[in-house]
Motif scaffolding. Structure first.
Motif, PDB file in Angstrom:
ATOM      1  N   TYR A 221       5.201  24.855 -19.955  1.00 22.58           N
ATOM      2  CA  TYR A 221       5.163  24.265 -21.296  1.00 22.58           C
ATOM      3  C   TYR A 221       4.716  25.268 -22.361  1.00 22.58           C
TER       4      TYR A 221
ATOM      5  N   THR B 217      11.454  16.968 -23.752  1.00 23.04           N
ATOM      6  CA  THR B 217      11.352  17.867 -22.598  1.00 23.04           C
ATOM      7  C   THR B 217      12.584  17.764 -21.701  1.00 23.04           C
TER       8      THR B 217
ATOM      9  N   LEU C 144       5.275  15.274 -16.346  1.00 21.36           N
ATOM     10  CA  LEU C 144       6.126  16.457 -16.472  1.00 21.36           C
ATOM     11  C   LEU C 144       6.333  17.110 -15.113  1.00 21.36           C
TER      12      LEU C 144
END
Length: 349
Positions: free
Chosen positions: A33, A57, A16
């Motif tokens: 997040y 995402t 991420l």
């Protein structure tokens, strides 16, 4: 859980961070997040390592509608230890024992791949294991003078069930219920499991005293000494395991060892050991002992052998490396060159 067919979309926190062009420490500090509307992790709420679905995402950060994930359970779903334990109706600490079953160990999937990956298992494998488990008390108790009446690999999982139901369960109850000897089987099994659970709790609550952990878990005071001693050795073994797994992975990548999860074995006196099985043109195995470092072994069936308190010696045994934790490449070179090594550990090991 990782839904069937979605493994290639799994995203770690490091992934991420890369996708957002930020450092991992920045992501951990800023916690994007945790923002409202951010896709929820696909890992279980209690998992140590959070995972997300990369397609979800990516859509979120692009301001696009977030695609939904499959909601129907599939045999190929991948479950982490918490989800596997829930499917079996046991505690996660009990799963730590169950997962050593050969069928479960063979089916483990590391996500992401590699020694630092989080263990997952296909739903179908866990269901098959659940269906194959015998009922509690099978065997009708132990006949006087008989040995253990259940297979050795089922003993700890069966004791774990009784410990789940009653943290204060006695050696006598375990012996009578499962049909195993009181000493050493039931006694040793209870101490082992209590020690592992104490170690689990201490890792979850850093700074917690081992005896306080035993009290939190509801273990009787009379059991604390043995359980705490095992927990101490268990924690040392867990500290050693990452190095050993990395070394095993290097040997496997070089083509001289079998790819496998390294299993730690506790020895008398607080020492721990582990073995890595090697290919046929090598010694049978490479064995690591916390007292002596690495050595070769000529046995594939029992590579660690019986602990006598002294360094093993004999035909085919070579001690390798310059210390207790030599670099994996140094060990690899020593295994490839039969001229390297000594008959006994180096001084200072």
């Amino acid at each position: 859980m990782i839904r069937a067919g979605r493994l290639q979309h799994v995203q770690t926190m490091s992934d991420l961070a890369d996708a957002l062009g930020k450092k991992l420490t920045t992501i951990r500090n800023q916690k994007p997040y945790a923002a409202e509307g951010h896709p929820a992790p696909i890992s279980s709420p209690d998992a140590r390592n959070q995972l997300w679905d990369a397609e979800q995402t990516a859509a979120y950060y692009a301001g696009e509608p977030i695609p939904e994930l499959p909601q129907v359970d599939d045999d190929e779903d991948l479950l982490d230890r918490h989800e596997a334990a829930e499917l079996l109706g046991i505690a996660p600490v009990t799963w730590n024992t169950y997962k050593k079953d050969p069928d479960l160990a063979a089916a483990v999937v590391l996500v992401p791949a590699g020694p630092k990956g989080t263990e997952h298992w296909p739903r179908r494998v866990i269901r098959a294991y659940k269906d194959s488990r015998p009922g509690r008390g099978a065997g009708g108790g132990r006949r006087e003078g008989s040995g253990d009446m259940i297979p050795r690999d089922e003993i700890l999982p069966r004791i774990a069930e009784l410990l789940d139901a009653d943290p204060a369960v006695t050696v006598e109850t375990v012996s009578d219920t499962l049909g195993i000897t009181k000493f050493p089987t039931a006694q040793s099994g209870l101490a082992t499991l209590r020690g592992r659970r104490i170690a689990d709790l201490v890792r979850e609550q850093p700074g917690l005293d081992l005896k306080d952990a035993a009290l939190q878990l509801g273990y009787p005071a009379i059991t604390h000494r043995a359980a705490v001693a095992f927990a101490e050795r268990e924690l040392r073994a867990r500290d050693d395991q990452p190095y050993l797994q990395h070394t095993a992975d290097v040997l496997a990548a070089a083509g001289i060892a079998q790819q496998a999860q390294v299993e730690m074995r506790q020895l008398d006196g607080g020492a721990v050991a582990a073995a890595v099985l090697l290919d046929t043109d090598q010694p049978a195995a490479a064995v690591w002992d916390s007292r002596y470092g690495w050595r070769t072994s000529t046995s594939r069936r029992h590579p660690i052998g019986k602990d006598t308190g002294t360094p093993p010696e004999g035909e085919g045994i070579r001690y390798l490396g310059s210390g207790l934790r030599p670099d994996p490449e140094e060990l690899l070179a020593a295994l490839r060159d039969a001229r390297k090594g000594t008959k006994r550990p180096h001084a200072g090991h």
